[in-house]
Design an enzyme around this catalytic site. Structure first.
Site, PDB file in Angstrom:
ATOM      1  N   ALA A  65       5.985   4.494  -8.047  1.00 54.21           N
ATOM      2  CA  ALA A  65       5.409   5.503  -8.822  1.00 54.21           C
ATOM      3  C   ALA A  65       4.237   5.632  -9.051  1.00 54.21           C
ATOM      4  O   ALA A  65       3.541   4.341  -8.914  1.00 54.21           O
ATOM      5  CB  ALA A  65       6.222   5.622 -10.187  1.00 54.21           C
ATOM      6  N   GLY A 108       9.239   2.073  -7.412  1.00 55.04           N
ATOM      7  CA  GLY A 108       9.800   3.697  -6.987  1.00 55.04           C
ATOM      8  C   GLY A 108       9.760   3.890  -5.629  1.00 55.04           C
ATOM      9  O   GLY A 108      10.682   4.289  -5.015  1.00 55.04           O
ATOM     10  N   GLU A 111      13.083   2.278  -4.736  1.00 52.17           N
ATOM     11  CA  GLU A 111      14.231   2.921  -5.205  1.00 52.17           C
ATOM     12  C   GLU A 111      14.521   4.146  -4.466  1.00 52.17           C
ATOM     13  O   GLU A 111      15.367   4.856  -3.981  1.00 52.17           O
ATOM     14  CB  GLU A 111      13.527   3.260  -6.667  1.00 52.17           C
ATOM     15  CG  GLU A 111      13.950   2.195  -7.685  1.00 52.17           C
ATOM     16  CD  GLU A 111      13.274   2.571  -9.054  1.00 52.17           C
ATOM     17  OE1 GLU A 111      12.282   2.972  -9.170  1.00 52.17           O
ATOM     18  OE2 GLU A 111      14.028   2.312  -9.990  1.00 52.17           O
ATOM     19  N   GLU A 131       7.782  -3.963 -11.303  1.00 56.82           N
ATOM     20  CA  GLU A 131       7.528  -3.248 -12.603  1.00 56.82           C
ATOM     21  C   GLU A 131       7.300  -4.144 -13.773  1.00 56.82           C
ATOM     22  O   GLU A 131       6.584  -3.730 -14.872  1.00 56.82           O
ATOM     23  CB  GLU A 131       8.764  -2.349 -13.198  1.00 56.82           C
ATOM     24  CG  GLU A 131       9.027  -1.125 -12.041  1.00 56.82           C
ATOM     25  CD  GLU A 131       9.671  -1.169 -10.852  1.00 56.82           C
ATOM     26  OE1 GLU A 131       9.978  -2.439 -10.563  1.00 56.82           O
ATOM     27  OE2 GLU A 131       9.949  -0.046 -10.349  1.00 56.82           O
TER      28      GLU A 131
HETATM   29  N1  DAK Z   1       0.402   3.812  -8.329  1.00 59.86           N
HETATM   30  C1  DAK Z   1      -0.983   4.280  -8.132  1.00 59.86           C
HETATM   31  N2  DAK Z   1      -2.089   3.969  -7.431  1.00 59.86           N
HETATM   32  C2  DAK Z   1      -1.651   2.858  -6.565  1.00 59.86           C
HETATM   33  C3  DAK Z   1      -0.273   2.193  -6.753  1.00 59.86           C
HETATM   34  C4  DAK Z   1       0.562   2.989  -7.471  1.00 59.86           C
HETATM   35  N3  DAK Z   1       1.837   2.499  -7.592  1.00 59.86           N
HETATM   36  N4  DAK Z   1      -0.379   1.402  -5.857  1.00 59.86           N
HETATM   37  C5  DAK Z   1      -1.690   1.186  -5.155  1.00 59.86           C
HETATM   38  N5  DAK Z   1      -2.291   2.161  -5.652  1.00 59.86           N
HETATM   39  C6  DAK Z   1      -3.694   2.445  -5.221  1.00 59.86           C
HETATM   40  C7  DAK Z   1      -4.742   1.451  -5.975  1.00 59.86           C
HETATM   41  O1  DAK Z   1      -4.870   1.595  -7.210  1.00 59.86           O
HETATM   42  C8  DAK Z   1      -5.882   1.570  -4.988  1.00 59.86           C
HETATM   43  O2  DAK Z   1      -6.616   2.849  -5.427  1.00 59.86           O
HETATM   44  P1  DAK Z   1      -8.137   2.642  -5.335  1.00 59.86           P
HETATM   45  O3  DAK Z   1      -8.484   1.313  -6.529  1.00 59.86           O
HETATM   46  O4  DAK Z   1      -8.851   2.341  -4.022  1.00 59.86           O
HETATM   47  O5  DAK Z   1      -8.459   4.039  -5.987  1.00 59.86           O
HETATM   48  C9  DAK Z   1      -5.388   1.974  -3.450  1.00 59.86           C
HETATM   49  O6  DAK Z   1      -3.986   2.566  -3.922  1.00 59.86           O
HETATM   50  C10 DAK Z   1      -5.126   0.472  -2.515  1.00 59.86           C
HETATM   51  O7  DAK Z   1      -4.551  -0.252  -3.292  1.00 59.86           O
HETATM   52  P2  DAK Z   1      -4.990  -1.984  -3.541  1.00 59.86           P
HETATM   53  O8  DAK Z   1      -6.351  -2.012  -3.443  1.00 59.86           O
HETATM   54  O9  DAK Z   1      -4.372  -2.584  -4.743  1.00 59.86           O
HETATM   55  O10 DAK Z   1      -4.500  -2.424  -1.928  1.00 59.86           O
HETATM   56  P3  DAK Z   1      -4.118  -3.702  -1.951  1.00 59.86           P
HETATM   57  O11 DAK Z   1      -3.764  -4.139  -0.411  1.00 59.86           O
HETATM   58  O12 DAK Z   1      -4.878  -4.954  -2.515  1.00 59.86           O
HETATM   59  O13 DAK Z   1      -2.578  -4.177  -2.630  1.00 59.86           O
HETATM   60  C11 DAK Z   1      -0.243  -3.315  -3.404  1.00 59.86           C
HETATM   61  C12 DAK Z   1      -1.392  -3.390  -2.274  1.00 59.86           C
HETATM   62  C13 DAK Z   1       0.702  -2.542  -2.967  1.00 59.86           C
HETATM   63  C14 DAK Z   1       0.279  -4.896  -3.562  1.00 59.86           C
HETATM   64  C15 DAK Z   1      -0.850  -3.275  -4.740  1.00 59.86           C
HETATM   65  O14 DAK Z   1      -1.644  -1.934  -4.751  1.00 59.86           O
HETATM   66  C16 DAK Z   1      -0.011  -3.009  -5.724  1.00 59.86           C
HETATM   67  O15 DAK Z   1       0.405  -4.106  -6.459  1.00 59.86           O
HETATM   68  N6  DAK Z   1       0.326  -1.829  -6.280  1.00 59.86           N
HETATM   69  C17 DAK Z   1       1.098  -1.570  -7.274  1.00 59.86           C
HETATM   70  C18 DAK Z   1       2.621  -1.779  -7.078  1.00 59.86           C
HETATM   71  C19 DAK Z   1       3.495  -1.617  -8.288  1.00 59.86           C
HETATM   72  O16 DAK Z   1       3.355  -2.117  -9.377  1.00 59.86           O
HETATM   73  N7  DAK Z   1       4.207  -0.736  -8.192  1.00 59.86           N
HETATM   74  C20 DAK Z   1       5.375  -0.198  -9.240  1.00 59.86           C
HETATM   75  C21 DAK Z   1       4.842   0.816  -9.884  1.00 59.86           C
HETATM   76  S1  DAK Z   1       6.107   1.431 -11.396  1.00 59.86           S
HETATM   77  C22 DAK Z   1      11.300   6.884 -12.778  1.00 59.86           C
HETATM   78  C23 DAK Z   1      11.320   6.962 -11.543  1.00 59.86           C
HETATM   79  C24 DAK Z   1      10.351   6.026 -10.774  1.00 59.86           C
HETATM   80  C25 DAK Z   1       9.737   4.860 -11.352  1.00 59.86           C
HETATM   81  C26 DAK Z   1       9.965   4.785 -12.903  1.00 59.86           C
HETATM   82  C27 DAK Z   1      10.864   5.699 -13.534  1.00 59.86           C
HETATM   83  N8  DAK Z   1      11.954   7.896 -13.543  1.00 59.86           N
HETATM   84  C28 DAK Z   1      12.767   8.750 -12.993  1.00 59.86           C
HETATM   85  C29 DAK Z   1      12.406   7.657 -14.922  1.00 59.86           C
HETATM   86  C30 DAK Z   1       9.016   4.080 -10.782  1.00 59.86           C
HETATM   87  C31 DAK Z   1       8.114   3.097 -11.329  1.00 59.86           C
HETATM   88  C32 DAK Z   1       7.073   2.456 -10.587  1.00 59.86           C
HETATM   89  O17 DAK Z   1       7.091   2.425  -9.362  1.00 59.86           O
END
Ligand code: DAK
Length: 257
Positions: A65, A108, A111, A131
């Site tokens: 997400a 997400g 998911e 998360e």
């Molecule tokens: N959200 C927003 N931006 C993201 C992102 C994300 N999840 N993942 C990556 N980006 C953005 C980065 O901020 C970066 O943007 P800029 O800095 O260039 O503006 C760009 O994408 C490239 O990412 P990186 O520079 O970080 O690239 P790397 O190759 O170094 O790393 C990575 C790739 C995928 C390992 C890293 O970006 C990362 O760790 N991303 C976050 C992964 C994460 O934590 N995912 C979980 C998010 S929480 C619900 C429904 C759904 C959910 C919850 C509730 N309900 C219906 C109640 C879901 C929650 C989640 O998914």
């Protein structure tokens, strides 16, 4: 219907949806999810479509997400956000959906892949529920579907300690259907979807419904509980810190409150 974030086309009876936010690793913001659900529903109604494929790009299926969209949200805002209903609507789709996954498939994103009926992975695919790094837990079925797919031991490591599965592990643990070289993952998913699309539509529809029935018995309760637990975490300082730290590209300082 024309879309701005996703791309859609129909190929040999298969509806293809491409997530197209490469600059954000296909992070699932509300607008993208609305388009995905709209396209799935349109394909579900289209008599010329028998199955669907959702894909991202080689680097990322979806990195979760959109953290930037929800970082400052309150419990109430999270509960009222329309995007929550998107996930329920995906469960109502009657035709089979195959996720064609390459690169990051996180949070997400994982998911969404698990909400599909089958997953075809490229050798570079990486699956995780990170998360916990943000001070929250999966909120769209992750704790429930993942545990049913890979079993308690592996799911615990993924949810509590951000263990990531590579494609071969995901195959071994039963999360994905098949693993193919990166040049062929989309082709393979489309070929599988085309085969299914050519089968008896009503049998396919009821087959999907019944397999999901077996898989999802009691799931609804779990997902509802998980959602409430997810909301509650938006009242913690650690959630604010975790998401803010991600955006500021620094390590979070956990307080346990
Ligand atoms: N959200 C927003 N931006 C993201 C992102 C994300 N999840 N993942 C990556 N980006 C953005 C980065 O901020 C970066 O943007 P800029 O800095 O260039 O503006 C760009 O994408 C490239 O990412 P990186 O520079 O970080 O690239 P790397 O190759 O170094 O790393 C990575 C790739 C995928 C390992 C890293 O970006 C990362 O760790 N991303 C976050 C992964 C994460 O934590 N995912 C979980 C998010 S929480 C619900 C429904 C759904 C959910 C919850 C509730 N309900 C219906 C109640 C879901 C929650 C989640 O998914």
């Amino acid at each position: 219907m024309s879309y701005t974030i996703i791309k859609t086309e129909t190929l040999d009876g298969v509806g293809l949806i491409r997530l197209n936010r490469p600059q954000a690793m296909n992070a699932l913001n509300g607008a993208l999810m609305a388009e995905v659900v709209d396209a799935l529903q349109a394909f579900d109604r289209d008599p010329d479509v028998g199955a669907m494929v959702i894909t991202g790009d080689e680097r990322a299926f979806a990195a979760g997400a959109d953290i930037k969209e929800m970082a400052d949200a309150s419990v109430v805002e999270m509960m009222l956000a329309e995007r929550i209903e998107h996930w329920d609507r995906i469960r109502q789709i009657k035709k089979p959906i195959i996720a064609a996954v390459s690169g990051w498939c996180l949070g997400g994103g994982n998911e969404l892949a698990m909400a599909c009926d089958m997953i075809v992975a490229s050798e570079s695919a990486k699956f995780g529920q990170p998360e916990i790094n943000l001070g929250v837990i999966p909120g769209a079925g992750g704790t429930q579907r993942l545990t049913r797919a890979v079993g308690k031991a592996v799911a615990m490591e993924m949810v509590l300690n951000n263990r990531t599965l590579d494609a071969e592990e995901a195959l071994r643990y039963g999360l994905v259907n098949r693993v193919v070289p990166v040049e062929r993952y989309l082709e393979e998913a489309l070929a599988l979807a085309k085969e299914i699309a050519a089968r008896a539509p009503l049998a396919v529809r009821l087959g999907k419904e019944m397999v999901n029935h077996a898989f999802e018995s009691f799931l609804a309760d779990g997902v509802a509980d998980e959602r409430r637990a997810f909301y509650i975490l938006f009242s913690t300082e650690d959630q604010k810190e975790g998401m803010r730290a991600f955006i500021e590209k620094r390590k979070p300082q956990w307080k346990g409150k």
